[in-house]
Design an enzyme around this catalytic site. Structure first.
Site, mmCIF file in Angstrom:
data_model
loop_
_atom_site.group_PDB
_atom_site.id
_atom_site.type_symbol
_atom_site.label_atom_id
_atom_site.label_comp_id
_atom_site.label_asym_id
_atom_site.label_seq_id
_atom_site.Cartn_x
_atom_site.Cartn_y
_atom_site.Cartn_z
ATOM 1 N N SER A 1 69.195 84.243 62.911
ATOM 2 C CA SER A 1 68.828 82.822 62.891
ATOM 3 C C SER A 1 68.426 82.384 61.490
ATOM 4 O O SER A 1 68.784 81.290 61.043
ATOM 5 C CB SER A 1 67.692 82.548 63.879
ATOM 6 N N ALA B 1 66.078 93.490 69.623
ATOM 7 C CA ALA B 1 66.774 92.207 69.815
ATOM 8 C C ALA B 1 66.019 91.072 69.124
ATOM 9 O O ALA B 1 66.638 90.173 68.540
ATOM 10 C CB ALA B 1 66.952 91.920 71.307
ATOM 11 N N ALA C 1 66.856 91.337 65.489
ATOM 12 C CA ALA C 1 68.230 90.880 65.256
ATOM 13 C C ALA C 1 68.333 89.359 65.347
ATOM 14 O O ALA C 1 68.962 88.720 64.494
ATOM 15 C CB ALA C 1 69.179 91.540 66.255
ATOM 16 N N GLU C 2 67.732 88.767 66.360
ATOM 17 C CA GLU C 2 67.807 87.306 66.491
ATOM 18 C C GLU C 2 67.080 86.619 65.345
ATOM 19 O O GLU C 2 67.529 85.595 64.837
ATOM 20 C CB GLU C 2 67.253 86.827 67.830
ATOM 21 N N SER C 3 65.979 87.191 64.901
ATOM 22 C CA SER C 3 65.231 86.605 63.786
ATOM 23 C C SER C 3 66.053 86.598 62.508
ATOM 24 O O SER C 3 66.173 85.566 61.834
ATOM 25 C CB SER C 3 63.929 87.371 63.556
#
Length: 141
Positions: free
Chosen positions: A67, A59, A62-64
């Site tokens: 963003s 996660a 994925a968020e990195s």
């Protein structure tokens, strides 16, 4: 300085210094008009107790990458990006190698963005499917 593919990738990786991305060894490796790809090594630093990739590390990858993708497509002089929701469906375990996260836009609005992020292994097997919603907010002067 012209913002070539190489310059964008280098700037993204430079921004990772002294952050969670550096701790997890996340590296941006590819960029195009509608996508961004990052990779993360799978080893004991990102394991859950039974020796496979931790879903939280997935996660974070994925968020990195999501963003960063939103960040690239906005005017960073005027706005900043924050993740506001992430979901992750983990489909397969992995013990070694790399995982690759490819973020593509589902919606690229002025205020909110929705990204589809596929996480795969070295053999292009699907490991996780993630969705990230980001918001672009004006910087205060």
């Amino acid at each position: 300085m012209q913002l070539t593919k190489e310059v964008i990738i280098a700037k993204a990786n430079e921004a990772c210094k002294n952050t969670l991305m550096e701790t997890l060894h996340i590296e941006v490796i590819d960029y195009g008009d509608d996508f961004l790809v990052a990779r993360m090594p799978v080893n004991s630093r990102v394991y859950q107790p039974d020796g496979v990739l931790h879903g939280g590390a997935t996660a974070a990858l994925a968020e990195s990458v999501g963003s960063f993708a939103s960040h690239i497509f906005i005017d960073t002089e005027q706005f900043f990006v924050r993740g506001i929701e992430i979901t992750a469906n983990h489909l397969k375990s992995i013990k070694e190698g790399f995982v690759y996260a490819k973020a593509t836009f589902v919606h690229k609005g002025r205020t909110t963005q929705l990204l589809d992020i596929k996480v795969t292994d070295d053999a292009n097997n699907l490991i996780s499917v993630c969705k990230l919603t980001t918001i672009s907010l004006p910087k205060k002067n």
